[in-house]
Design a protein around this motif. Structure first.
Motif, PDB file in Angstrom:
ATOM      1  N   ASN A  62      72.421   9.734  24.120  1.00 10.85           N
ATOM      2  CA  ASN A  62      73.830   9.964  24.444  1.00 10.85           C
ATOM      3  C   ASN A  62      74.715  10.008  23.210  1.00 10.85           C
ATOM      4  O   ASN A  62      75.907  10.283  23.320  1.00 10.85           O
ATOM      5  N   TYR A  63      74.144   9.725  22.043  1.00 18.96           N
ATOM      6  CA  TYR A  63      74.937   9.594  20.827  1.00 18.96           C
ATOM      7  C   TYR A  63      74.482  10.567  19.751  1.00 18.96           C
ATOM      8  O   TYR A  63      73.288  10.738  19.508  1.00 18.96           O
ATOM      9  N   ALA A  64      75.466  11.180  19.100  1.00 17.60           N
ATOM     10  CA  ALA A  64      75.201  11.826  17.831  1.00 17.60           C
ATOM     11  C   ALA A  64      75.006  10.733  16.787  1.00 17.60           C
ATOM     12  O   ALA A  64      75.534   9.627  16.934  1.00 17.60           O
ATOM     13  N   MET A  65      74.272  11.062  15.748  1.00 19.40           N
ATOM     14  CA  MET A  65      73.977  10.068  14.707  1.00 19.40           C
ATOM     15  C   MET A  65      74.374  10.605  13.336  1.00 19.40           C
ATOM     16  O   MET A  65      74.255  11.799  13.062  1.00 19.40           O
ATOM     17  N   GLY A  66      74.812   9.697  12.515  1.00 15.91           N
ATOM     18  CA  GLY A  66      75.203  10.077  11.165  1.00 15.91           C
ATOM     19  C   GLY A  66      74.635   9.114  10.138  1.00 15.91           C
ATOM     20  O   GLY A  66      74.301   7.969  10.460  1.00 15.91           O
ATOM     21  N   TRP A  67      74.513   9.610   8.924  1.00 15.66           N
ATOM     22  CA  TRP A  67      74.175   8.773   7.775  1.00 15.66           C
ATOM     23  C   TRP A  67      75.342   8.842   6.786  1.00 15.66           C
ATOM     24  O   TRP A  67      75.859   9.925   6.497  1.00 15.66           O
ATOM     25  N   PHE A  68      75.707   7.691   6.286  1.00 13.80           N
ATOM     26  CA  PHE A  68      76.752   7.577   5.280  1.00 13.80           C
ATOM     27  C   PHE A  68      76.208   6.735   4.135  1.00 13.80           C
ATOM     28  O   PHE A  68      75.184   6.053   4.283  1.00 13.80           O
ATOM     29  N   ARG A  69      76.897   6.771   3.010  1.00 17.16           N
ATOM     30  CA  ARG A  69      76.480   5.928   1.895  1.00 17.16           C
ATOM     31  C   ARG A  69      77.694   5.435   1.136  1.00 17.16           C
ATOM     32  O   ARG A  69      78.759   6.066   1.159  1.00 17.16           O
TER      33      ARG A  69
END
Length: 122
Positions: free
Chosen positions: A31-38
């Motif tokens: 149900n969720y989009a996912m992201g990577w951040f730094r």
């Protein structure tokens, strides 16, 4: 609530590769989009990559295009970040995040992991 736990960080030489994983638990992962951040020391948190709920759409920061690949396994409730041709400037704490849309804006993401350290030596 969605709980996110990153793993796979470490120390690698420039030019090397690492694969980060982010395991999700709680609500339905698909149900969720996912992201990577730094976030590097002394710098603002920045967007790295995002993937849609189905995995059919991805987005990348210009600085990582062609070197990083985001993917997800909905059956395993896990999102991955394959990082190749690593550079010293990729050194940062990497965070995964869950939200409604696969976008670069961090405000879109309501759930965050604790982060995993990636250090690239020259």
């Amino acid at each position: 609530q969605v709980q996110l736990v990153e793993s796979g960080g470490g120390l690698v030489q420039a030019g090397g590769s690492l694969r980060l994983s982010c395991a999700a638990s709680g609500r339905t992962f698909s149900n969720y989009a996912m992201g990577w951040f730094r976030q590097a020391p002394g710098k603002e948190r920045e967007f790295v990559a995002a993937i849609s709920r189905s995995g059919g759409s991805t987005d990348y920061a210009d600085s990582v295009k062609g070197r990083f690949l985001i993917s997800r396994g909905n059956a395993k409730n896990t999102v991955y970040l394959q990082m190749n041709s690593l550079k010293p400037e990729d050194t940062a704490v990497y965070y995964c995040a869950a939200g409604p849309l696969a976008v670069a804006a961090s405000a879109n993401y309501g759930y965050w992991g604790q982060g995993t350290q990636v250090t690239v030596s020259s």
